[in-house]
Design an enzyme around this catalytic site. Sequence first.
Site, PDB file in Angstrom:
ATOM      1  N   HIS A 139      -8.713   1.792  -5.602  1.00 21.11           N
ATOM      2  CA  HIS A 139      -7.870   0.925  -4.771  1.00 21.11           C
ATOM      3  C   HIS A 139      -6.417   1.294  -4.979  1.00 21.11           C
ATOM      4  O   HIS A 139      -5.988   1.477  -6.131  1.00 21.11           O
ATOM      5  CB  HIS A 139      -8.075  -0.554  -5.126  1.00 21.11           C
ATOM      6  CG  HIS A 139      -9.485  -0.982  -4.909  1.00 21.11           C
ATOM      7  ND1 HIS A 139     -10.001  -1.179  -3.650  1.00 21.11           N
ATOM      8  CD2 HIS A 139     -10.495  -1.180  -5.780  1.00 21.11           C
ATOM      9  CE1 HIS A 139     -11.276  -1.499  -3.762  1.00 21.11           C
ATOM     10  NE2 HIS A 139     -11.598  -1.502  -5.033  1.00 21.11           N
ATOM     11  N   TYR A 192       0.802  -1.235   0.000  1.00 20.59           N
ATOM     12  CA  TYR A 192       0.000   0.000   0.000  1.00 20.59           C
ATOM     13  C   TYR A 192       0.833   1.282   0.000  1.00 20.59           C
ATOM     14  O   TYR A 192       0.277   2.376  -0.007  1.00 20.59           O
ATOM     15  CB  TYR A 192      -0.957  -0.001   1.207  1.00 20.59           C
ATOM     16  CG  TYR A 192      -1.943  -1.147   1.165  1.00 20.59           C
ATOM     17  CD1 TYR A 192      -2.885  -1.226   0.137  1.00 20.59           C
ATOM     18  CD2 TYR A 192      -1.933  -2.160   2.113  1.00 20.59           C
ATOM     19  CE1 TYR A 192      -3.798  -2.278   0.069  1.00 20.59           C
ATOM     20  CE2 TYR A 192      -2.832  -3.221   2.062  1.00 20.59           C
ATOM     21  CZ  TYR A 192      -3.757  -3.270   1.041  1.00 20.59           C
ATOM     22  OH  TYR A 192      -4.654  -4.311   0.970  1.00 20.59           O
TER      23      TYR A 192
HETATM   24  C1  DQA Z   1      -7.725  -1.941  -0.947  1.00 16.52           C
HETATM   25  C2  DQA Z   1      -7.775  -3.368  -1.505  1.00 16.52           C
HETATM   26  C3  DQA Z   1      -8.669  -4.241  -0.657  1.00 16.52           C
HETATM   27  O1  DQA Z   1      -8.690  -5.566  -1.168  1.00 16.52           O
HETATM   28  C4  DQA Z   1      -8.160  -4.296   0.774  1.00 16.52           C
HETATM   29  O2  DQA Z   1      -9.036  -5.062   1.578  1.00 16.52           O
HETATM   30  C5  DQA Z   1      -7.949  -2.939   1.349  1.00 16.52           C
HETATM   31  C6  DQA Z   1      -7.299  -1.931   0.506  1.00 16.52           C
HETATM   32  C7  DQA Z   1      -6.724  -1.046  -1.726  1.00 16.52           C
HETATM   33  O3  DQA Z   1      -6.816   0.176  -1.603  1.00 16.52           O
HETATM   34  O4  DQA Z   1      -5.865  -1.564  -2.432  1.00 16.52           O
HETATM   35  O5  DQA Z   1      -8.214  -2.682   2.502  1.00 16.52           O
HETATM   36  O6  DQA Z   1      -9.011  -1.357  -1.068  1.00 16.52           O
END
Ligand code: DQA
Length: 145
Positions: free
Chosen positions: A98, A22
């Site tokens: 995402h 992330y």
């Molecule tokens: C997310 C991707 C989701 O699968 C995960 O559960 C998240 C973050 C992303 O920003 O990549 O919490 O939404």
Amino acid sequence: MTLFVLNGPNLNLLGTREPDTYGTETLSDIEDDLRTRFPETEWAFHQESGEGALVDHLHTAHRASADGVVFNPGGYTHTSVALRDAVAAIDPPVVEVHLSNVHGREDFRRTSRIAPVCVGQISGLGPAGYHLAVRYFREGGQAAG
Ligand code: DQA
């Protein structure tokens, strides 16, 4: 122009949460960057761990006649009928964002319950996904259909 930026569970931990997946920017960094890049926008930023609170913010965006919602539902993306129904119920268009590429990870992340009722989905571009979603709204938000 009024935009809501809604973030779901665990996104308050950005910066330290699985940085290889992330990145190292915090949610505050992302929000500050949006304020700086798009100063003429009225913002409603909310991060919530609970599904119900996110539903409530979607309803508020509707009642406020917001011009759009940038929405990272976190893990609820893959499970939540209630959030899908809320997105379908409101007038403001919603872009699902995402940070990670959900299509290149575990199988369960490939399915979004919410994306089919959004105008589109941006996945895998890190914080740039939020900027691009805002640019889409600022430039008139014409859906491709
Ligand atoms: C997310 C991707 C989701 O699968 C995960 O559960 C998240 C973050 C992303 O920003 O990549 O919490 O939404």
